[in-house]
Design an enzyme around this catalytic site. Sequence first.
Site, short mmCIF file in Angstrom:
data_model
loop_
_atom_site.label_atom_id
_atom_site.label_comp_id
_atom_site.label_asym_id
_atom_site.label_seq_id
_atom_site.Cartn_x
_atom_site.Cartn_y
_atom_site.Cartn_z
N VAL A 103 73.39 56.86 67.16
CA VAL A 103 73.16 57.57 66.51
C VAL A 103 74.12 56.36 65.47
O VAL A 103 74.96 56.02 65.52
CB VAL A 103 73.41 58.61 66.06
CG1 VAL A 103 73.57 58.75 64.98
CG2 VAL A 103 73.43 60.09 66.71
N SER A 104 73.54 55.82 63.99
CA SER A 104 73.91 55.02 63.61
C SER A 104 74.61 54.20 64.12
O SER A 104 73.72 52.83 65.11
CB SER A 104 75.15 55.06 62.75
OG SER A 104 75.71 54.79 61.48
N PHE A 105 76.08 52.88 64.23
CA PHE A 105 76.36 52.33 64.73
C PHE A 105 76.28 52.63 66.76
O PHE A 105 76.32 51.73 67.55
CB PHE A 105 77.85 52.40 65.18
CG PHE A 105 78.91 50.98 65.43
CD1 PHE A 105 77.52 49.96 65.46
CD2 PHE A 105 79.69 50.82 65.45
CE1 PHE A 105 78.48 48.29 66.14
CE2 PHE A 105 80.12 49.87 66.28
CZ PHE A 105 79.90 48.43 66.56
N HIS A 163 69.45 55.38 55.77
CA HIS A 163 70.07 55.36 57.05
C HIS A 163 69.93 56.79 58.12
O HIS A 163 70.63 57.39 57.96
CB HIS A 163 72.03 54.64 57.40
CG HIS A 163 72.22 54.40 58.13
ND1 HIS A 163 72.04 53.49 59.05
CD2 HIS A 163 73.44 55.44 58.68
CE1 HIS A 163 73.19 53.15 59.94
NE2 HIS A 163 73.92 54.08 59.92
N GLY A 194 74.28 53.22 68.14
CA GLY A 194 72.33 51.76 67.65
C GLY A 194 72.86 50.95 68.62
O GLY A 194 71.63 50.16 68.51
#
Length: 397
Positions: free
Chosen positions: A228-230, A374, A232
Amino acid sequence: MRVHFSGEAFDYQTLRAMAYTSFGGAEIGEVLTTAERIGKRDTESWHQEWRRTAERVEGLAEEAAEAGRERTARGAYFRAHTYFRTAEFFLPADDSRRRPTYERSREAFRAAAERLDSPATRVEIPYEDTDLPGYLFVPADADGPRPTVVCLGGFDSVAEELYFLCAVPEALARGYAVLAFEGPGQGAPLREEGLTARPDWEHVVGPALDYAADLPSVDDARIGLVGVSFGGYYAPRAAAFDDRVAALVAFDHMHDLYRASEYEAPRLARAMRLAPDIVVNALASLGGRVSLESRWLLENSKWVFGVDSAAELQRTLPEYSLSGVAGRIDCPTLVLAGEDDHFVPLGLAAEFVDELTCPTTVRVFGTEEGAGEHCQVGNLTLASDVMYDWLDEALAA
């Protein structure tokens, strides 16, 4: 998508808290009435008002628990967790209130998680000379090994938040076991042990997969990895070097951290790369004085990556790139992206996909779907349906 504030940082974090209404982690009225009490760009009132809401809701949870109303207590504890986590968010890393606020957030979550129909199990994953904390969630009717989702967060994540962001209730309803954990640069490892981020997250995810493989509730041939998020970046990096990952979800994509940071102003970024450290640091300091977003991003980055200055950070960020690595991923991969993502430009999703040679599915969420931001925090129900429908097929074998 604007919720309340004109400033991007406050407004996105408000939307992020509100998003968890989908899975019992917030209530819209509690979020909005809190936001209305916060001054524009006033990080002190941000902390005070979110803490005020958190303490009030925590009080409701404690009253319900004392009266034996376990379902009511569970819901209020989950919401209190979100509000304490949000209260902590803009505090400086060295603020004396940060650690206690984080701990109250964590304890509220644990009080809720132990009241689930199938209570969460706290886990400690052996990692180098320490342990990484996390949670194992198993369906109440689980019998034997289950297809399993391993969830990991990113730049400002805590493992507890992943229960909502990764839609763990939806995963459990579909029969998955879920392992959510924190690594260096995140949650307790960062706050309690000072473990800062590292680019080679295959050495972080590997021990988690070792741990999962020994659990009786986990089918180690059907493990999906969700970053998730970073995350990724972290999850694809791990999948590139570990063939035990049977399916990968980049939620959202994070192909190249430095490229993401320079995307909107490439000429300025090139000039900054050539500038002496003293100039880079001075310009970053100036930016922090006029922009809450810039100040938070710089200060949190220095804490997470373990660097002392903007110049050092500028040299560190290029280490976090999937260029030349993404082509090693051989499992089915789902890439999620938002049309309005203000952290990760949509154009970088195409660059990531171009490097992938594995079976790849891309889903771009649009503004009109309410999911363009995001990590799709405006419409987590839609995002989780897309993700778990895809995982149902990818892990069906």
